[in-house]
Write a protein that holds these residues in place. Structure first.
Motif, PDB file in Angstrom:
ATOM      1  N   UNK A   1       0.814  -1.219   0.000  1.00  0.00           N
ATOM      2  CA  UNK A   1       0.000   0.000   0.000  1.00  0.00           C
ATOM      3  C   UNK A   1       0.845   1.265   0.000  1.00  0.00           C
ATOM      4  N   UNK A   2       1.888   1.255  -0.815  1.00  0.00           N
ATOM      5  CA  UNK A   2       2.753   2.428  -0.942  1.00  0.00           C
ATOM      6  C   UNK A   2       2.559   3.063  -2.309  1.00  0.00           C
ATOM      7  N   UNK A   3       2.545   4.364  -2.342  1.00  0.00           N
ATOM      8  CA  UNK A   3       2.567   5.075  -3.617  1.00  0.00           C
ATOM      9  C   UNK A   3       4.007   5.121  -4.103  1.00  0.00           C
ATOM     10  N   UNK A   4       4.180   5.482  -5.358  1.00  0.00           N
ATOM     11  CA  UNK A   4       5.537   5.675  -5.862  1.00  0.00           C
ATOM     12  C   UNK A   4       6.238   6.756  -5.053  1.00  0.00           C
ATOM     13  N   UNK A   5       5.508   7.775  -4.697  1.00  0.00           N
ATOM     14  CA  UNK A   5       6.095   8.878  -3.927  1.00  0.00           C
ATOM     15  C   UNK A   5       6.583   8.406  -2.555  1.00  0.00           C
ATOM     16  N   UNK A   6       5.768   7.599  -1.865  1.00  0.00           N
ATOM     17  CA  UNK A   6       6.171   7.103  -0.540  1.00  0.00           C
ATOM     18  C   UNK A   6       7.381   6.168  -0.636  1.00  0.00           C
TER      19      UNK A   6
ATOM     20  N   UNK B   1      15.004   7.163  -0.414  1.00  0.00           N
ATOM     21  CA  UNK B   1      15.945   8.234  -0.714  1.00  0.00           C
ATOM     22  C   UNK B   1      16.106   8.484  -2.200  1.00  0.00           C
ATOM     23  N   UNK B   2      14.993   8.409  -2.931  1.00  0.00           N
ATOM     24  CA  UNK B   2      14.997   8.588  -4.380  1.00  0.00           C
ATOM     25  C   UNK B   2      13.937   9.624  -4.731  1.00  0.00           C
ATOM     26  N   UNK B   3      13.812   9.925  -6.026  1.00  0.00           N
ATOM     27  CA  UNK B   3      12.684  10.752  -6.429  1.00  0.00           C
ATOM     28  C   UNK B   3      11.634   9.867  -7.108  1.00  0.00           C
ATOM     29  N   UNK B   4      10.405  10.349  -7.120  1.00  0.00           N
ATOM     30  CA  UNK B   4       9.297   9.568  -7.654  1.00  0.00           C
ATOM     31  C   UNK B   4       9.497   9.215  -9.121  1.00  0.00           C
ATOM     32  N   UNK B   5      10.088  10.113  -9.869  1.00  0.00           N
ATOM     33  CA  UNK B   5      10.311   9.848 -11.289  1.00  0.00           C
ATOM     34  C   UNK B   5      11.245   8.657 -11.499  1.00  0.00           C
ATOM     35  N   UNK B   6      12.244   8.518 -10.627  1.00  0.00           N
ATOM     36  CA  UNK B   6      13.161   7.372 -10.732  1.00  0.00           C
ATOM     37  C   UNK B   6      12.410   6.068 -10.479  1.00  0.00           C
TER      38      UNK B   6
ATOM     39  N   UNK C   1      17.591   1.179 -15.658  1.00  0.00           N
ATOM     40  CA  UNK C   1      18.167   0.020 -14.981  1.00  0.00           C
ATOM     41  C   UNK C   1      18.666   0.462 -13.614  1.00  0.00           C
ATOM     42  N   UNK C   2      18.056  -0.013 -12.536  1.00  0.00           N
ATOM     43  CA  UNK C   2      18.494   0.396 -11.207  1.00  0.00           C
ATOM     44  C   UNK C   2      19.833  -0.236 -10.846  1.00  0.00           C
ATOM     45  N   UNK C   3      20.635   0.513 -10.150  1.00  0.00           N
ATOM     46  CA  UNK C   3      21.896  -0.010  -9.644  1.00  0.00           C
ATOM     47  C   UNK C   3      21.667  -0.877  -8.418  1.00  0.00           C
ATOM     48  N   UNK C   4      22.685  -1.587  -8.023  1.00  0.00           N
ATOM     49  CA  UNK C   4      22.575  -2.486  -6.876  1.00  0.00           C
ATOM     50  C   UNK C   4      22.183  -1.737  -5.612  1.00  0.00           C
ATOM     51  N   UNK C   5      22.807  -0.589  -5.342  1.00  0.00           N
ATOM     52  CA  UNK C   5      22.467   0.171  -4.134  1.00  0.00           C
ATOM     53  C   UNK C   5      20.999   0.572  -4.122  1.00  0.00           C
ATOM     54  N   UNK C   6      20.481   0.952  -5.279  1.00  0.00           N
ATOM     55  CA  UNK C   6      19.071   1.330  -5.382  1.00  0.00           C
ATOM     56  C   UNK C   6      18.177   0.126  -5.108  1.00  0.00           C
ATOM     57  N   UNK C   7      18.522  -1.021  -5.676  1.00  0.00           N
ATOM     58  CA  UNK C   7      17.735  -2.232  -5.429  1.00  0.00           C
ATOM     59  C   UNK C   7      17.764  -2.622  -3.955  1.00  0.00           C
ATOM     60  N   UNK C   8      18.900  -2.454  -3.322  1.00  0.00           N
ATOM     61  CA  UNK C   8      19.010  -2.761  -1.886  1.00  0.00           C
ATOM     62  C   UNK C   8      18.089  -1.856  -1.088  1.00  0.00           C
ATOM     63  N   UNK C   9      18.077  -0.559  -1.416  1.00  0.00           N
ATOM     64  CA  UNK C   9      17.210   0.387  -0.697  1.00  0.00           C
ATOM     65  C   UNK C   9      15.733   0.060  -0.928  1.00  0.00           C
TER      66      UNK C   9
END
Length: 79
Positions: free
Chosen positions: A29-34, A40-45, A55-63
């Motif tokens: 039940x999360x929005x893209x914004x939440x 620690x990203x922006x909604x557009x990402x 293509x998300x990086x490993x650090x992004x996938x971990x987060x």
């Protein structure tokens, strides 16, 4: 010189990862914004990742996995 675009099979797997993230996000039940705020990203990402346009990086996938409370492998399994 710009690099060649990735082959179709990579793009298909990138979209599959994005689909998995979207399903888990909506299940939580999360929005893209939440999701973006908590990761620690922006909604557009988040949008570009879910659509397979980025293509998300490993650090992004971990987060993202941390916010969704799933193991990292869950985001890429069966892809």
């Amino acid at each position: 010189m710009p690099s060649a675009p990735p082959p179709d099979w990579i793009l298909a797997r990138r979209r599959a990862v994005g689909d998995r993230i979207r399903k888990l996000r909506t299940w939580r039940n999360l929005t893209q914004e939440k999701l973006a705020e908590r990761a620690g990203m922006d909604r557009q990402a988040v949008n570009r990742i879910e659509l397979g346009h980025q293509a998300p990086g490993l650090d992004t996938l971990i987060r993202i996995a941390e916010v969704l409370e799933v193991p990292l492998a869950e985001l890429v399994r069966d892809v």
